[in-house]
Design an enzyme around this catalytic site. Structure first.
Site, short mmCIF file in Angstrom:
data_model
loop_
_atom_site.label_atom_id
_atom_site.label_comp_id
_atom_site.label_asym_id
_atom_site.label_seq_id
_atom_site.Cartn_x
_atom_site.Cartn_y
_atom_site.Cartn_z
N TRP A 330 0.84 -1.21 0.00
CA TRP A 330 0.00 0.00 0.00
C TRP A 330 0.87 1.26 0.00
O TRP A 330 0.39 2.35 -0.26
CB TRP A 330 -0.92 0.01 1.23
CG TRP A 330 -0.20 0.23 2.54
CD1 TRP A 330 0.91 -0.42 2.98
CD2 TRP A 330 -0.52 1.17 3.56
NE1 TRP A 330 1.28 0.04 4.22
CE2 TRP A 330 0.43 1.02 4.60
CE3 TRP A 330 -1.53 2.12 3.72
CZ2 TRP A 330 0.41 1.79 5.76
CZ3 TRP A 330 -1.54 2.87 4.88
CH2 TRP A 330 -0.59 2.71 5.88
N ASP A 331 2.16 1.10 0.29
CA ASP A 331 3.09 2.23 0.30
C ASP A 331 2.93 3.07 -0.97
O ASP A 331 2.97 4.29 -0.95
CB ASP A 331 4.54 1.73 0.36
CG ASP A 331 4.83 0.81 1.53
OD1 ASP A 331 3.94 0.06 1.92
OD2 ASP A 331 5.97 0.82 2.02
N GLU A 459 0.80 -2.83 12.53
CA GLU A 459 0.98 -4.29 12.55
C GLU A 459 1.33 -4.83 13.94
O GLU A 459 1.62 -6.00 14.08
CB GLU A 459 2.06 -4.68 11.55
CG GLU A 459 1.63 -4.41 10.11
CD GLU A 459 2.78 -4.49 9.11
OE1 GLU A 459 3.94 -4.40 9.53
OE2 GLU A 459 2.48 -4.61 7.91
N LYS A 566 2.85 0.42 16.10
CA LYS A 566 4.05 0.59 15.26
C LYS A 566 3.93 1.91 14.51
O LYS A 566 4.87 2.61 14.25
CB LYS A 566 4.06 -0.60 14.30
CG LYS A 566 5.33 -0.88 13.59
CD LYS A 566 5.11 -2.14 12.73
CE LYS A 566 6.30 -2.48 11.90
NZ LYS A 566 5.95 -3.42 10.82
N GLN A 567 2.70 2.21 14.12
CA GLN A 567 2.38 3.45 13.42
C GLN A 567 0.92 3.80 13.75
O GLN A 567 0.15 2.90 14.09
CB GLN A 567 2.59 3.29 11.92
CG GLN A 567 1.76 2.20 11.28
CD GLN A 567 2.29 1.84 9.90
OE1 GLN A 567 3.16 1.02 9.76
NE2 GLN A 567 1.74 2.46 8.88
O1 IFM Z 1 3.69 -1.48 3.97
C1 IFM Z 1 4.59 -1.43 5.01
C2 IFM Z 1 3.85 -1.75 6.28
O2 IFM Z 1 2.90 -0.76 6.57
C3 IFM Z 1 4.79 -1.86 7.44
N1 IFM Z 1 5.77 -2.88 7.17
C4 IFM Z 1 6.55 -2.55 5.98
C5 IFM Z 1 5.70 -2.43 4.76
C6 IFM Z 1 6.55 -2.06 3.55
O3 IFM Z 1 7.08 -0.78 3.68
#
Ligand code: IFM
Length: 736
Positions: A330-331, A459, A566-567
């Site tokens: 999704w990045d 996550e 984590k975010q």
């Molecule tokens: O898409 C991200 C995810 O949100 C967190 N882990 C790494 C992935 C790739 O950057």
């Protein structure tokens, strides 16, 4: 603002320990053009570091305990041998196989990379090597590298051999870090052709059965096995240039290299980068040398990772490393598409087109998940099929669907490209919305629509009910279909042409109004999900700094039972829909989620910086901005060696636009709000909005906007409506 000073990134930019960290420098100084990428591996080392976008191999995923519908095969980008690899030997065939990097300079206005090395052999004899290289940004199949050899302590004859070994590669399984590439894969040389001038081979992947041509030629010498070169006089030097072609298997080799020379590649690149800096200029006041250089670097890498020539996506690491196996996440949609939509919409369009090309796979995936209608895009993938072997933090991130919908809508708002919507975009909006309808559960008691057992972007919390981000994005996905259906009908495309009808579209719309969004009355904030706020808080003050990122030090189940992120999912939602809640609520949410977030994800800090800007927490916004801007350049997550964090890089640009300039787009109007941190006296940025190129200059006292190309732009700056057009092409609003 003079930009020359900032356009060269050299070794002395980095703190001392990083200057010696070669695998870090390999990523930082990688060159790429969206089709392939070349890491700055030492020219005399065997390390690998060539990646071709979408060129991957697969193997069966072995599960200890497999269940129905798990991803079947890996997809791992091939880490091909170093294109720059040469062998240099003295007259006794002793090779100069140790290199010391003396300096490096990346010119971000031309894309030319220059490196100086001292090479040593086991007799301690030395020679000097200067390497100049460039990858063609227009003719994206070409890479050129020039070696200049000079005497060191050794000044006799040397022999240079080009290493062309492209065949088998087996990389090691990394058990401890899920962010690294972890599959074993192979390439095989199928056909080889050699003569004095050319070497060509077909590289073939065993399981995925992809083919690519690799060919090489050289200026004036035998391509693979060169004659001896004499370095005997102190002024003697020898220059050899190799040209690499990576591309279509059917290309005739003579044709490949016809008219290719170093100067033409440089010329192509000069034009390319001039255009980039003309359209995407970003800078601060001249005294902010590091910041200027860093932001230029970030923009440079964003363009390097992309191409207008293909319809592939951009992997999490671009083409700078094999972290995350070269997968698209999704990045791209949430971080990179917004950048390209306002800088080079053609690239944004191509990125979205990639998703359209894998829509059929997404429909199949939805069926596998037991969802009878609609499509579910893979969480991580290259070929469109799911490649995540860990569904709790993989497939369960259903939000990928509405992230794609969001980016289609964002692209449209920046471009008004209704043709794209008609041909590709609408179908994706519709199929993703249908998925949400089927996936949802109507709560009979409350009449609200809920989404169970999902994982949000954070996550560190998985398989929860009603993740705030997932729900608000699903709501929006369901809602916007009607809007686009109406626009399309106005230009002659009925719902029936998309195998739907008004009744279904209306149903989706009505459902959007019922989506439940978890809110905690006591704390007066939205809850990350139904259970997040009731878990014990992560004991931050008892955990050593060395134990971060948590994912490398704790079993997932340990992390999952705590309130730790984590975010920040809720804040991410706020950054996308900035006017949904009152400033008081936003403040509380910012403080709360700030206190439970580790920022172990590189995507986290840009979001905090954006929200801090909105809340006028200028110090914090600036702090997060710096930590984001230098995340790779100063190796702040200690894993830049695996490749650059492309979404974070785009996130830093988002801080400037969404955060410091408060950019928002609604109904063909560009909104600006001056949130510039006090530590920045000046910000200059160019963007393309609705076909017009504009330059925005902001200081702590004003915002100026100038129309550089295009007809007319409507703006609302600090709540004041203004229009700029070819007659009155500049406006300056006092923002004190
Ligand atoms: O898409 C991200 C995810 O949100 C967190 N882990 C790494 C992935 C790739 O950057």
């Amino acid at each position: 603002m003079k930009n020359n000073t900032f356009s060269n990134l050299r070794l002395n930019f980095f703190p001392e320990p990083l200057r010696k960290n070669l695998s870090f420098l390999e990523s930082i100084f990688s060159l790429s053009n969206g089709k392939f990428g070349v890491r700055m591996c030492s020219p005399v080392s065997e390390s690998r570091g060539t990646f071709i976008n979408g060129f991957y191999d697969s193997k069966k995923i072995t599960y200890g305990e497999k269940a129905f519908g798990y991803a079947d095969n890996t997809q791992t980008i091939m880490n091909l041998p170093n294109l720059r690899h040469i062998r240099i030997v003295n007259t006794n065939n002793i090779s100069f196989d140790t290199s010391k990097l003396i300096d490096v300079c990346l010119n971000m206005k031309t894309g030319v990379l220059k490196e100086d090395y001292i090479l040593t052999n086991k007799l301690n004899e030395t020679i000097k090597l200067k390497v100049t290289s460039a990858i063609d940004e227009y003719k994206t199949s070409y890479y050129a590298v020039k070696y200049k050899l000079l005497p060191g302590s050794y000044n006799g004859k040397i022999k240079i051999t080009k290493i062309s070994n492209m065949d088998v590669y087996t990389n090691e399984y990394n058990y401890t870090d899920p962010r690294k590439s972890n599959s074993i894969n192979k390439t095989v040389i199928k056909k080889e052709f050699k003569n004095d001038k050319f070497y060509k081979c077909l590289i073939y992947t065993e399981k995925s059965k992809q083919f690519i041509t690799y060919a090489v030629t050289c200026d004036g010498y035998n391509v693979l096995e060169n004659q001896y070169v004499n370095l005997s006089s102190s002024k003697a030097s020898k220059t050899i240039t190799y040209y690499t072609f990576i591309g279509d298997i059917n290309q005739n080799i003579y044709h490949c290299f016809k008219n290719i020379n170093f100067e033409d590649i440089i010329l192509d690149n000069n034009n390319y980068w001039t255009n980039v800096w003309n359209n995407s200029l970003v800078g601060f006041s001249n005294d902010q040398i590091k910041l200027n250089c860093a932001i230029m670097y970030n923009i440079f890498q964003l363009y390097q990772s992309s191409s207008i020539n293909n319809q592939l996506s951009i992997s999490a690491k671009g083409l700078s490393g094999d972290g995350y196996e070269g997968h698209y996440f999704w990045d791209t949609e949430m971080y990179l598409v917004p950048f390209f939509s306002l800088n080079n919409p053609k690239i944004a369009r191509n990125l979205l087109k990639y998703r359209y090309n894998v829509l059929e796979e997404a429909k199949k995936r939805a069926r596998t998940l037991g969802i009878k209608k609609g499509a579910l895009f893979a969480w991580r993938t290259i070929n469109g099929k799911e490649a995540s072997a860990y569904y709790p933090a993989g497939t369960a991130q259903y939000h990928i669907n509405s992230d794609i919908a969001y980016s289609i809508d964002y692209y449209y708002k920046c471009t008004n490209d209704i043709k794209f919507i008609a041909k590709y975009g609408f179908e994706m909006l519709l199929e993703t919305a249908k998925f949400w309808k089927e996936y949802s559960q109507l709560d009979e008691e409350t009449g609200l629509l809920k989404f169970f057992t999902v994982t949000g972007p954070d996550e560190y919390t998985v398989l929860v009910d009603n993740d705030y981000y997932t729900n608000i994005m699903a709501k929006y996905n369901l809602e916007i279909v009607k809007n686009y259906a109406t626009r399309l009908e106005d230009i002659g495309y009925s719902p029936e042409s998309y195998h739907t009808n008004w009744q279904e579209i209306e149903e989706l719309y009505q459902l959007s109004k019922r989506v439940y969004l978890p809110y905690n009355k006591k704390k007066k904030i939205s809850s990350q999900d139904d259970s997040f706020l009731s878990k014990p808080k992560w004991p931050f003050n008892k955990v050593s700094k060395d134990n971060y990122p948590l994912l490398l030090h704790y079993h997932p189940l340990t992390i999952y039972r705590y309130q730790v992120a984590k975010q920040p999912d809720v804040l991410l939602a706020r950054s996308l829909f900035p006017d949904k809640v009152s400033t008081e609520q936003l403040k509380l949410e910012y403080e709360y989620y700030n206190s439970v977030t580790t920022h172990d994800s590189s995507l986290s800090k840009p979001i905090f910086a954006i929200i801090a800007s909105k809340l006028e927490k200028k110090e914090q916004a600036f702090k997060y901005f710096q930590e984001s801007l230098f995340l790779d350049l100063f190796n702040l997550q200690s894993n830049t060696e695996d490749g650059l964090h492309m979404a974070n890089i785009a996130g830093s640009w988002m801080i400037l636009t969404k955060g410091f300039l408060g950019i928002k787009i609604e109904k063909n109007i560009l909104y600006l709000q001056n949130n510039l941190p006090n530590k920045l006296n000046h910000l200059k940025i160019r963007i393309t909005f609705l076909n017009a190129l504009i330059e925005i200059n902001a200081s702590n006292r004003y915002i100026k906007v100038k129309l550089l190309k295009g007809e007319k732009i409507k703006l609302i700056i600090q709540k004041r409506k203004v229009i700029i057009d070819s007659k009155h092409n500049e406006v300056c609003i006092n923002t004190l």
